[in-house]
Design an enzyme around this catalytic site. Structure first.
Site, PDB file in Angstrom:
ATOM      1  N   ASP A   1     -17.989   1.478  12.740  1.00 57.90           N
ATOM      2  CA  ASP A   1     -16.683   1.517  12.228  1.00 57.90           C
ATOM      3  C   ASP A   1     -16.399   2.346  11.128  1.00 57.90           C
ATOM      4  O   ASP A   1     -15.586   2.147  10.295  1.00 57.90           O
ATOM      5  CB  ASP A   1     -16.387   0.169  11.788  1.00 57.90           C
ATOM      6  CG  ASP A   1     -14.870  -0.333  11.570  1.00 57.90           C
ATOM      7  OD1 ASP A   1     -14.057   0.701  12.075  1.00 57.90           O
ATOM      8  OD2 ASP A   1     -14.323  -1.133  10.922  1.00 57.90           O
TER       9      ASP A   1
ATOM     10  N   CYS B   1      -9.300 -16.661  13.654  1.00 58.15           N
ATOM     11  CA  CYS B   1      -8.667 -17.048  12.234  1.00 58.15           C
ATOM     12  C   CYS B   1      -9.195 -16.253  11.243  1.00 58.15           C
ATOM     13  O   CYS B   1      -8.520 -15.820  10.351  1.00 58.15           O
ATOM     14  CB  CYS B   1      -8.730 -18.431  11.953  1.00 58.15           C
ATOM     15  SG  CYS B   1      -8.422 -19.647  13.336  1.00 58.15           S
TER      16      CYS B   1
ATOM     17  N   GLU C   1       0.882  -1.059   0.083  1.00 52.28           N
ATOM     18  CA  GLU C   1      -0.065  -0.013  -0.037  1.00 52.28           C
ATOM     19  C   GLU C   1       0.931   1.134  -0.116  1.00 52.28           C
ATOM     20  O   GLU C   1       0.403   2.452   0.358  1.00 52.28           O
ATOM     21  CB  GLU C   1      -0.808   0.023   1.291  1.00 52.28           C
ATOM     22  CG  GLU C   1      -1.955  -0.871   1.248  1.00 52.28           C
ATOM     23  CD  GLU C   1      -3.078  -0.968   2.239  1.00 52.28           C
ATOM     24  OE1 GLU C   1      -2.849  -0.144   3.221  1.00 52.28           O
ATOM     25  OE2 GLU C   1      -3.822  -1.646   2.212  1.00 52.28           O
TER      26      GLU C   1
ATOM     27  N   ARG D   1       1.995   2.504   4.120  1.00 49.94           N
ATOM     28  CA  ARG D   1       1.615   3.160   3.082  1.00 49.94           C
ATOM     29  C   ARG D   1       2.675   4.189   2.698  1.00 49.94           C
ATOM     30  O   ARG D   1       2.502   5.033   1.933  1.00 49.94           O
ATOM     31  CB  ARG D   1       0.286   3.818   3.491  1.00 49.94           C
ATOM     32  CG  ARG D   1      -0.771   2.975   3.538  1.00 49.94           C
ATOM     33  CD  ARG D   1      -2.122   3.704   3.411  1.00 49.94           C
ATOM     34  NE  ARG D   1      -2.363   4.231   5.138  1.00 49.94           N
ATOM     35  CZ  ARG D   1      -2.733   3.345   6.126  1.00 49.94           C
ATOM     36  NH1 ARG D   1      -3.067   2.117   5.765  1.00 49.94           N
ATOM     37  NH2 ARG D   1      -2.781   3.792   7.200  1.00 49.94           N
TER      38      ARG D   1
ATOM     39  N   LYS E   1     -15.649   7.424   5.405  1.00 46.57           N
ATOM     40  CA  LYS E   1     -16.631   6.309   5.363  1.00 46.57           C
ATOM     41  C   LYS E   1     -18.011   6.352   5.406  1.00 46.57           C
ATOM     42  O   LYS E   1     -18.798   5.888   4.954  1.00 46.57           O
ATOM     43  CB  LYS E   1     -16.099   5.150   6.391  1.00 46.57           C
ATOM     44  CG  LYS E   1     -15.072   4.270   6.191  1.00 46.57           C
ATOM     45  CD  LYS E   1     -14.796   3.293   7.400  1.00 46.57           C
ATOM     46  CE  LYS E   1     -13.659   2.479   7.329  1.00 46.57           C
ATOM     47  NZ  LYS E   1     -13.715   1.557   8.474  1.00 46.57           N
TER      48      LYS E   1
ATOM     49  N   TRP F   1      -9.404   4.030   3.034  1.00 51.89           N
ATOM     50  CA  TRP F   1      -8.187   4.877   2.978  1.00 51.89           C
ATOM     51  C   TRP F   1      -7.532   5.087   1.605  1.00 51.89           C
ATOM     52  O   TRP F   1      -6.674   6.084   1.507  1.00 51.89           O
ATOM     53  CB  TRP F   1      -7.248   3.923   3.846  1.00 51.89           C
ATOM     54  CG  TRP F   1      -6.910   2.735   2.964  1.00 51.89           C
ATOM     55  CD1 TRP F   1      -7.340   1.549   3.155  1.00 51.89           C
ATOM     56  CD2 TRP F   1      -5.809   2.609   2.218  1.00 51.89           C
ATOM     57  NE1 TRP F   1      -6.752   0.647   2.424  1.00 51.89           N
ATOM     58  CE2 TRP F   1      -5.885   1.379   1.532  1.00 51.89           C
ATOM     59  CE3 TRP F   1      -4.911   3.463   1.568  1.00 51.89           C
ATOM     60  CZ2 TRP F   1      -4.925   0.592   0.575  1.00 51.89           C
ATOM     61  CZ3 TRP F   1      -4.108   3.002   0.406  1.00 51.89           C
ATOM     62  CH2 TRP F   1      -4.133   1.572  -0.100  1.00 51.89           C
TER      63      TRP F   1
ATOM     64  N   ASN G   1     -12.690   4.963  14.530  1.00 54.28           N
ATOM     65  CA  ASN G   1     -14.138   4.590  14.977  1.00 54.28           C
ATOM     66  C   ASN G   1     -14.022   4.595  16.639  1.00 54.28           C
ATOM     67  O   ASN G   1     -12.783   4.519  17.003  1.00 54.28           O
ATOM     68  CB  ASN G   1     -14.338   3.384  14.511  1.00 54.28           C
ATOM     69  CG  ASN G   1     -13.266   1.913  14.809  1.00 54.28           C
ATOM     70  OD1 ASN G   1     -12.527   2.032  13.854  1.00 54.28           O
ATOM     71  ND2 ASN G   1     -13.393   1.429  15.820  1.00 54.28           N
TER      72      ASN G   1
ATOM     73  N   GLY H   1      -5.174   0.195  15.639  1.00 52.02           N
ATOM     74  CA  GLY H   1      -5.494  -0.592  16.527  1.00 52.02           C
ATOM     75  C   GLY H   1      -6.914  -0.408  17.358  1.00 52.02           C
ATOM     76  O   GLY H   1      -7.392  -0.834  18.308  1.00 52.02           O
TER      77      GLY H   1
ATOM     78  N   THR I   1       0.642   1.442  10.136  1.00 48.43           N
ATOM     79  CA  THR I   1       0.861   1.218   8.819  1.00 48.43           C
ATOM     80  C   THR I   1       0.755   2.344   8.122  1.00 48.43           C
ATOM     81  O   THR I   1       1.051   2.522   6.594  1.00 48.43           O
ATOM     82  CB  THR I   1      -0.626   0.429   8.368  1.00 48.43           C
ATOM     83  OG1 THR I   1      -1.698   1.272   8.726  1.00 48.43           O
ATOM     84  CG2 THR I   1      -0.764  -0.837   9.003  1.00 48.43           C
TER      85      THR I   1
END
Ligand code: CA
Length: 712
Positions: A324, A633, A85, A137, A351, A413, A279, A197, A181
């Site tokens: 979110d 998972c 990204e 990014r 969003k 994003w 969020n 996070g 990120t």
């Protein structure tokens, strides 16, 4: 409407005179050069192209008349097969780009030849920390140094000439599920960085570090902590005075949100720093703030004094967010002619589905309009204040609610771009809905994403509905992946100019009147495309081995214009199924120029056939395994087994047939270096074997529809 840009005209660039100014030994990249970055389009000095973050370039050699000759100039193989990204920077002929796992590469921008590489050696156990893949990014550049944030929360300064580490600071508590990120930003001798996070609990914040020493200058927390224990940070006063009264229910260490994981924009006109906040946590407001309150400063734009970190103003886009709805999307700074005068504004398409134009100096709303139809979390919007009338049912307190847009948002994003020539903003928009079911009770589990909603409750598997009541909202339950398009938006008239029905990533626009966008082609394979900026007509495309998520960027070396992009499927799309699934492949940086003659690597083979062991697991074990899988998972390997095979599709795993190997991986951490940590502490003694039973059952189902081999 357009910002008047001094400096090179398109004609000068087109004539190839760029070389005259793109000299070696150019002056250091300092505040003066960063402020006038739009005047040196042969370089790409910051994440968004300049401090304005418009992702607009005055380069025009590649235009509607020449784009047919655009072809690969070079490609560079990264050493990781996870999502890519990064927006590459180009500084005086060298490209600085990051890969998954926060590695940095310096490449010759004309040839792709490696000059140096830096591996921060992120521990594999940090792999599950980001919500959506171990992506990065990009870097920031200042005074001969390159700055990168790492998945495990470090901010590292490198010597741009050698890649040698100059300093490194830990910006987060490494025992928490916090990660970086996003790309750092630099201004006024400071490096600004936040972290992600927001799906795991805790409070968001942004920090400013001295670019030369790495010393912390200030920190601003975006949501209140324990009222009895102020942080001693720049945010203390604003949190106590403005934010605290908007929170209800008891303080807990896990509640919060508001993570600053993407947009951090410096405005030289007012010496202000704008941050976008994420969020609220838990997502379900009932468990966060007794089901009420605005919960400042989640889902907001907050303006800070860039030198001190002190609060200046805020604009909350989604009060009391339960969906979110991060407001972390990039922000574009522009001077728009509106009502007979030029206004200094900030453009934002978060969003929640609304497009906002906000006055930069004051934070006052200029205008707001929905950029997608069907928004149902708000019943109406006050066009004067920007305050929505939230539908109480949308908080899914008594019954499920099918919310539109979904948690993926009407715009994620992926960067947008603004052309001062056309006056339009270009970005990927999405119409999608999501079925939300609250959990009856709340249990916070450190290290797991516990949002207070039932994971993977996507129709038609939406059996989980403790209330037994039908869903409200009426959004079309299409899961997180619905109808996508490239949208050209007029921010003055607040209306669509055109749309192209394609699904793609971030966007670049140039004075060549072209919009460039990467996308995926057949699952994880990719394509780069060009559209006319005025009409949206797609006039060029070129296949790439990997999907392209991030916006392409442009630069010039010795009079030749390049379009470059990081390619590699991943990020949130690890949850998207590939049709058909392909073998995993390394990510790549790809660069194009007119008359390029490089050959890109071929598409990867189809994915291995699903494993279908002879062993028939018991129904009870399958059912138990399904629960563990959803809880532990699915976030990386695919919810409801809807997998893209970027993080391995477990149905195709060779370890599936071998109980010992499976246990060594799931419980013993045998693949920790690849990001698969041990999950032993979250599982009962027979839990790993139950997951294996569930995956075997799913592998058998896949094999039944996959007789031809490879496809899903
Ligand atoms: Ca989020």
């Amino acid at each position: 409407m357009a910002v008047k840009r001094p400096g090179f005209s398109a004609a000068v660039i087109a004539l190839g005179l760029v070389a005259a100014v793109s000299v070696q030994g150019a002056s250091p990249v300092d505040d003066v050069r960063l402020r006038s970055a739009p005047d040196e389009p042969e370089n790409w000095l910051t994440y968004g192209g300049s401090w304005l973050e418009q992702r607009y370039s005055t380069l025009a050699q590649i235009n509607a008349g020449t784009v047919a000759r655009l072809a690969p100039a070079w490609s560079f193989d990264l050493d990781t097969d996870r999502g890519q990204e990064s927006t590459p920077l180009v500084v005086d002929g060298t490209m600085y780009v990051t890969s998954a796992w926060s590695k940095v590469y310096a490449l010759d921008a004309a040839t792709g030849t490696l000059r140096w590489t830096f591996d921060p050696k992120v521990p594999g156990a940090a792999g599950p920390k980001p919500c959506c893949d171990v992506v990065n990014r990009g870097v920031a550049f200042f005074e001969g140094r390159v700055f990168v944030g790492t998945i495990d929360g470090r901010l590292i300064a490198l010597d741009a000439a050698t890649g040698r580490k100059v300093w490194s600071v830990q910006t987060v508590d490494p025992t928490k599920m916090l990660s970086i990120t996003g790309a750092p930003r630099v201004a006024r001798g400071k490096v600004y960085i936040g972290n992600g996070g927001g799906e795991f609990g805790g409070r968001g914040y942004v920090s400013a570090y001295d670019a030369r020493s790495g010393k912390l200058v200030w920190r601003f927390y975006t949501v209140p902590g324990d009222p009895a224990k102020p942080d001693g940070a720049a945010s203390d006063d604003a949190l106590a005075r403005i934010a605290q009264p908007t929170w209800f229910g008891p303080f807990t260490a896990y509640r919060g949100g508001g993570q600053v994981w993407n947009a951090i924009v410096y405005d030289p006109d007012f010496n202000q720093l704008y941050i976008g906040t994420g969020n609220g946590f838990p997502h379900n407001q009932r468990f966060r703030s007794a089901g009420r309150g605005d919960n400042l400063f989640i889902a907001s734009i907050v303006a800070l004094n860039a030198d001190t970190g002190h609060y200046l103003w805020h604009f909350q886009e989604t009060p009391g967010d339960s969906w979110d709805y991060d407001s972390v999307q990039d922000m574009i700074l522009a001077d728009l002619k509106m009502g007979g005068r030029v206004r200094k504004v900030l453009l934002h398409a978060p969003k929640n589905g609304y497009f906002y134009v906000v006055e930069r100096e004051s934070g006052k709303l200029v205008s707001v309009a929905p950029y997608v139809p069907g928004i149902n979390w708000a019943k109406s919007m006050d066009r004067a204040s920007g305050r929505p009338e939230v539908d109480p049912a949308a908080h899914y307190a008594d019954a499920p609610f099918t919310v539109h847009p979904s948690e993926g948002g009407a715009h994620g994003w992926q960067p947008f771009a603004f052309s001062p020539k056309t006056g339009l903003v270009y970005f990927p928009a999405s119409e999608n809905s999501m079925y939300l079911v609250g959990t009856p009770k709340y249990e916070y589990v450190e290290g797991l994403d516990t949002p207070g909603i039932i994971h993977g409750a996507l129709p038609p598997q939406a059996a989980a509905n403790p209330s037994g009541k039908p869903a409200k909202g009426g959004g079309k339950p299409g899961g997180a992946f619905g109808k996508n398009y490239l949208l050209a938006w007029d921010p003055v008239a607040q209306k669509m100019a055109w749309r192209a029905d394609v699904s793609g990533g971030g966007v670049l626009v140039t004075a060549g009147d072209l919009v460039f966008q990467g996308r995926n082609r057949s699952g994880t394979l990719g394509e780069l495309a060009a559209f006319r900026a005025g009409t949206g007509e797609e006039i060029w495309k070129y296949p790439t081995p990997n999907a392209i998520l991030q916006a392409p960027m442009t630069y010039a070396v010795r009079g030749e214009q390049y379009i470059a992009a990081a390619s590699g499927a991943g990020g949130a799309s690890i949850l998207a199924g590939g049709e058909p699934a392909h073998a995993r492949q390394v990510g790549r940086i790809v660069a194009f120029k007119l008359g390029g003659i490089a050959k890109l690597p071929p598409d990867p083979e189809l994915a291995p056939r699903p494993a279908a062991p002879a062993y028939h697991p018991a129904a009870a074990a399958i059912a138990e395994g399904k629960e563990h899988y959803a809880r532990l998972c699915g976030r990386c390997h695919g919810l409801n087994m809807f997998a893209s095979n970027i993080v391995p599709d477990l149905r195709r795993s060779a370890a599936l047939e071998d109980k010992q190997a499976w246990q060594a991986i799931v419980l013993g951490g045998a693949l920790e270096s690849k990001g698969m940590m041990s999950w032993a502490r979250y599982l009962p003694p027979d839990g790993a074997e139950a997951i294996r039973a569930y995956v075997i059952d799913e592998a058998r189902k896949l094999a039944a529809v996959d007789a031809g081999g490879g496809s899903q």
